[in-house]
Motif scaffolding. Structure first.
Motif, PDB file in Angstrom:
ATOM      1  N   GLU A 177      -7.053  26.628  18.422  1.00  0.00           N
ATOM      2  CA  GLU A 177      -6.643  27.519  17.336  1.00  0.00           C
ATOM      3  C   GLU A 177      -7.097  27.044  15.961  1.00  0.00           C
ATOM      4  O   GLU A 177      -6.396  27.221  14.958  1.00  0.00           O
ATOM      5  CB  GLU A 177      -5.125  27.728  17.363  1.00  0.00           C
ATOM      6  N   ASN A 178      -8.269  26.428  15.893  1.00  0.00           N
ATOM      7  CA  ASN A 178      -8.862  26.091  14.611  1.00  0.00           C
ATOM      8  C   ASN A 178      -9.658  27.293  14.116  1.00  0.00           C
ATOM      9  O   ASN A 178     -10.103  28.135  14.901  1.00  0.00           O
ATOM     10  CB  ASN A 178      -9.751  24.867  14.753  1.00  0.00           C
ATOM     11  N   GLU A 179      -9.902  27.359  12.809  1.00  0.00           N
ATOM     12  CA  GLU A 179     -10.476  28.587  12.267  1.00  0.00           C
ATOM     13  C   GLU A 179     -11.264  28.320  10.987  1.00  0.00           C
ATOM     14  O   GLU A 179     -10.920  27.429  10.200  1.00  0.00           O
ATOM     15  CB  GLU A 179      -9.348  29.589  11.980  1.00  0.00           C
ATOM     16  N   THR A 180     -12.319  29.120  10.769  1.00  0.00           N
ATOM     17  CA  THR A 180     -13.078  29.072   9.524  1.00  0.00           C
ATOM     18  C   THR A 180     -13.599  30.462   9.193  1.00  0.00           C
ATOM     19  O   THR A 180     -13.806  31.279  10.088  1.00  0.00           O
ATOM     20  CB  THR A 180     -14.265  28.095   9.632  1.00  0.00           C
ATOM     21  N   ASP A 181     -13.797  30.719   7.904  1.00  0.00           N
ATOM     22  CA  ASP A 181     -14.403  31.987   7.498  1.00  0.00           C
ATOM     23  C   ASP A 181     -15.924  31.873   7.444  1.00  0.00           C
ATOM     24  O   ASP A 181     -16.614  32.782   7.009  1.00  0.00           O
ATOM     25  CB  ASP A 181     -13.865  32.444   6.143  1.00  0.00           C
ATOM     26  N   GLY A 182     -16.430  30.734   7.906  1.00  0.00           N
ATOM     27  CA  GLY A 182     -17.873  30.517   7.957  1.00  0.00           C
ATOM     28  C   GLY A 182     -18.342  30.300   9.378  1.00  0.00           C
ATOM     29  O   GLY A 182     -18.189  31.161  10.243  1.00  0.00           O
ATOM     30  N   THR A 183     -18.891  29.107   9.662  1.00  0.00           N
ATOM     31  CA  THR A 183     -19.458  28.803  10.972  1.00  0.00           C
ATOM     32  C   THR A 183     -18.780  27.586  11.593  1.00  0.00           C
ATOM     33  O   THR A 183     -18.395  26.653  10.897  1.00  0.00           O
ATOM     34  CB  THR A 183     -20.962  28.512  10.845  1.00  0.00           C
ATOM     35  N   GLY A 184     -18.649  27.624  12.932  1.00  0.00           N
ATOM     36  CA  GLY A 184     -18.051  26.508  13.648  1.00  0.00           C
ATOM     37  C   GLY A 184     -16.539  26.506  13.546  1.00  0.00           C
ATOM     38  O   GLY A 184     -15.968  25.738  12.765  1.00  0.00           O
ATOM     39  N   GLY A 185     -15.859  27.359  14.325  1.00  0.00           N
ATOM     40  CA  GLY A 185     -14.405  27.444  14.241  1.00  0.00           C
ATOM     41  C   GLY A 185     -13.717  26.113  14.452  1.00  0.00           C
ATOM     42  O   GLY A 185     -12.758  25.778  13.765  1.00  0.00           O
ATOM     43  N   ALA A 186     -14.205  25.329  15.413  1.00  0.00           N
ATOM     44  CA  ALA A 186     -13.641  24.000  15.658  1.00  0.00           C
ATOM     45  C   ALA A 186     -14.558  22.900  15.129  1.00  0.00           C
ATOM     46  O   ALA A 186     -14.110  21.969  14.471  1.00  0.00           O
ATOM     47  CB  ALA A 186     -13.387  23.784  17.148  1.00  0.00           C
ATOM     48  N   VAL A 187     -15.873  23.020  15.419  1.00  0.00           N
ATOM     49  CA  VAL A 187     -16.815  21.939  15.104  1.00  0.00           C
ATOM     50  C   VAL A 187     -18.099  22.523  14.518  1.00  0.00           C
ATOM     51  O   VAL A 187     -18.618  23.527  15.014  1.00  0.00           O
ATOM     52  CB  VAL A 187     -17.164  21.128  16.373  1.00  0.00           C
ATOM     53  N   ALA A 188     -18.616  21.867  13.491  1.00  0.00           N
ATOM     54  CA  ALA A 188     -19.925  22.208  12.938  1.00  0.00           C
ATOM     55  C   ALA A 188     -20.771  20.942  12.896  1.00  0.00           C
ATOM     56  O   ALA A 188     -20.354  19.923  12.336  1.00  0.00           O
ATOM     57  CB  ALA A 188     -19.802  22.809  11.545  1.00  0.00           C
ATOM     58  N   LEU A 189     -21.937  21.021  13.503  1.00  0.00           N
ATOM     59  CA  LEU A 189     -22.866  19.890  13.558  1.00  0.00           C
ATOM     60  C   LEU A 189     -24.074  20.228  12.703  1.00  0.00           C
ATOM     61  O   LEU A 189     -24.796  21.188  12.980  1.00  0.00           O
ATOM     62  CB  LEU A 189     -23.277  19.637  15.008  1.00  0.00           C
ATOM     63  N   GLY A 190     -24.292  19.443  11.632  1.00  0.00           N
ATOM     64  CA  GLY A 190     -25.368  19.725  10.693  1.00  0.00           C
ATOM     65  C   GLY A 190     -26.614  18.906  10.958  1.00  0.00           C
ATOM     66  O   GLY A 190     -26.750  18.242  11.995  1.00  0.00           O
ATOM     67  N   SER A 191     -27.530  18.940  10.016  1.00  0.00           N
ATOM     68  CA  SER A 191     -28.846  18.325  10.155  1.00  0.00           C
ATOM     69  C   SER A 191     -28.752  16.850  10.536  1.00  0.00           C
ATOM     70  O   SER A 191     -27.980  16.092   9.942  1.00  0.00           O
ATOM     71  CB  SER A 191     -29.622  18.462   8.846  1.00  0.00           C
ATOM     72  N   TYR A 192     -29.538  16.483  11.546  1.00  0.00           N
ATOM     73  CA  TYR A 192     -29.663  15.099  12.017  1.00  0.00           C
ATOM     74  C   TYR A 192     -28.360  14.530  12.578  1.00  0.00           C
ATOM     75  O   TYR A 192     -28.253  13.322  12.790  1.00  0.00           O
ATOM     76  CB  TYR A 192     -30.189  14.185  10.896  1.00  0.00           C
ATOM     77  N   GLY A 193     -27.408  15.374  12.834  1.00  0.00           N
ATOM     78  CA  GLY A 193     -26.175  14.911  13.451  1.00  0.00           C
ATOM     79  C   GLY A 193     -26.317  14.838  14.964  1.00  0.00           C
ATOM     80  O   GLY A 193     -27.062  15.598  15.575  1.00  0.00           O
ATOM     81  N   ARG A 194     -25.605  13.907  15.576  1.00  0.00           N
ATOM     82  CA  ARG A 194     -25.550  13.784  17.041  1.00  0.00           C
ATOM     83  C   ARG A 194     -24.087  13.736  17.451  1.00  0.00           C
ATOM     84  O   ARG A 194     -23.333  12.891  16.975  1.00  0.00           O
ATOM     85  CB  ARG A 194     -26.267  12.517  17.512  1.00  0.00           C
ATOM     86  N   ALA A 195     -23.694  14.659  18.312  1.00  0.00           N
ATOM     87  CA  ALA A 195     -22.299  14.711  18.753  1.00  0.00           C
ATOM     88  C   ALA A 195     -22.244  14.842  20.267  1.00  0.00           C
ATOM     89  O   ALA A 195     -22.876  15.733  20.844  1.00  0.00           O
ATOM     90  CB  ALA A 195     -21.574  15.879  18.089  1.00  0.00           C
ATOM     91  N   TYR A 196     -21.496  13.945  20.888  1.00  0.00           N
ATOM     92  CA  TYR A 196     -21.324  13.924  22.341  1.00  0.00           C
ATOM     93  C   TYR A 196     -19.856  14.217  22.644  1.00  0.00           C
ATOM     94  O   TYR A 196     -18.978  13.415  22.315  1.00  0.00           O
ATOM     95  CB  TYR A 196     -21.709  12.556  22.906  1.00  0.00           C
ATOM     96  N   PHE A 197     -19.582  15.365  23.250  1.00  0.00           N
ATOM     97  CA  PHE A 197     -18.225  15.746  23.625  1.00  0.00           C
ATOM     98  C   PHE A 197     -18.071  15.544  25.126  1.00  0.00           C
ATOM     99  O   PHE A 197     -18.798  16.143  25.919  1.00  0.00           O
ATOM    100  CB  PHE A 197     -17.957  17.201  23.251  1.00  0.00           C
ATOM    101  N   ILE A 198     -17.103  14.715  25.510  1.00  0.00           N
ATOM    102  CA  ILE A 198     -16.900  14.366  26.917  1.00  0.00           C
ATOM    103  C   ILE A 198     -15.441  14.647  27.281  1.00  0.00           C
ATOM    104  O   ILE A 198     -14.522  14.165  26.616  1.00  0.00           O
ATOM    105  CB  ILE A 198     -17.226  12.879  27.169  1.00  0.00           C
ATOM    106  N   SER A 199     -15.248  15.439  28.330  1.00  0.00           N
ATOM    107  CA  SER A 199     -13.895  15.781  28.798  1.00  0.00           C
ATOM    108  C   SER A 199     -13.046  16.356  27.672  1.00  0.00           C
ATOM    109  O   SER A 199     -11.923  15.893  27.406  1.00  0.00           O
ATOM    110  CB  SER A 199     -13.205  14.554  29.424  1.00  0.00           C
TER     111      SER A 199
END
Length: 244
Positions: free
Chosen positions: A62-84
C-alpha cells in the motif's frame, strides 16, 4: 510521507542491505513552487540512484506516489536485488505501480508481485513493473499475478525471464514461463502461500542459489546462496526443489 517527491528511503552513491522490513503506506508526492509542480514522486518507499542495494525478505504494501514507482524507483546506474519479497497493492499515477526501473539493473528472485496498479493505465499500459529503454531487468523464480487487471509487466528491452509465473501470458520470450493461476491459499484474504496442489510448487530452479566458484565483480552478478530463506524464514528447498 515524503513531501520533496523522493522516497521514504532514498540513496545516491551508496551501498545498502535491507532485511526483514515492512514498508507500508509510504507516499512520495510532487512538491510545488508558486503553484507549479517542480517534480513528481519517485518511489513511494525506496529510491536508488547510482547505488547498490540488496533487499531480502521484505514486504511492500500500500505504498503510493503521484509519479513513478509506487513502492520502488530505481534510477540511473542503480543496482537492486530483491530476494523473497512481496509487492502488494502499491499504486502510482504514471508507470511502475510497484517498481520502476529507469536505466538501472533490477533483479527479482523468488518475489511475489500482486494487486499493484497505475492510474494512467490507458496511456502507459499495464505496467506495475515498468522497465524503460536501456535498462536491465531479470526475473527468476517469481510470480507476477493480477496487476492492473493482468500481468502488469511492461519492459521495453533487455528483460530476462526464467522459471516464473506471469499471469495471462507475456509476449517476450523466457525459459520455463507459466501462465496459470498460482492458487494462493486465500488471494482475497491476502494469504499468498501456495496450496499443495499448485503447479507453482517445486517449479523454481535450484541452480540460481548455487554458490559462485569464482566471482567476477565486473559482471555485476550477485551470489544468491546466502539468501535462501523465504518470507517465513523457512529454507527455500523444502522437497528438493524451490517453489515460485
Amino acid at each position: 510521507h515524503a513531501t520533496d517527491a523522493l522516497s521514504g528511503i532514498f540513496t545516491i552513491g551508496a551501498t545498502a542491505e535491507i532485511t526483514q522490513c515492512t514498508f507500508h503506506k509510504n507516499t512520495a508526492y510532487s512538491y510545488y513552487s508558486d503553484g507549479f509542480s517542480d517534480n513528481f514522486g519517485f518511489g513511494g518507499a525506496l529510491g536508488f540512484t547510482d547505488s547498490k542495494a540488496i533487499i531480502y525478505r521484505c514486504k511492500f504494501t500500500e505504498n503510493e506516489t503521484d509519479g513513478t514507482g509506487g513502492a520502488v524507483a530505481l534510477g540511473s546506474y542503480g543496482r537492486a536485488y530483491f530476494i523473497s519479497c512481496l509487492f502488494e497493492n502499491n499504486k502510482s499515477k504514471i508507470a511502475g505501480g510497484a517498481i520502476l526501473n529507469h536505466y538501472g539493473r533490477l533483479e527479482l528472485m523468488n518475489c511475489t508481485v500482486v494487486k499493484n496498479s497505475i492510474q494512467e493505465v490507458e496511456e502507459y499500459g499495464p505496467s506495475s513493473v515498468y522497465s524503460t529503454w536501456d535498462s536491465y531487468t531479470r526475473i527468476r523464480n517469481s510470480i507476477i499475478y493480477r496487476n492492473d487487471g493482468g500481468h502488469g509487466l511492461n519492459v521495453e528491452e533487455r528483460v530476462y525471464l526464467s522459471h516464473s509465473l506471469i499471469y495471462d501470458g507475456y509476449g517476450l520470450e523466457g525459459s520455463e514461463i507459466k501462465t496459470f493461476d498460482p492458487y494462493f491459499k486465500n488471494f482475497s484474504g491476502r494469504d499468498y502461500h501456495l496450496v499443495p496442489c499448485s503447479e507453482a510448487v517445486d517449479a523454481g530452479n535450484n541452480a540460481f542459489y548455487d554458490p559462485f566458484t569464482e566471482e567476477d565483480p565486473s559482471t555485476n552478478q550477485l551470489d544468491f546462496s546466502p539468501y535462501n530463506l523465504d518470507l517465513d524464514g523457512m529454507p527455500r528447498q523444502q522437497r528438493g526443489c524451490v517453489d515460485l
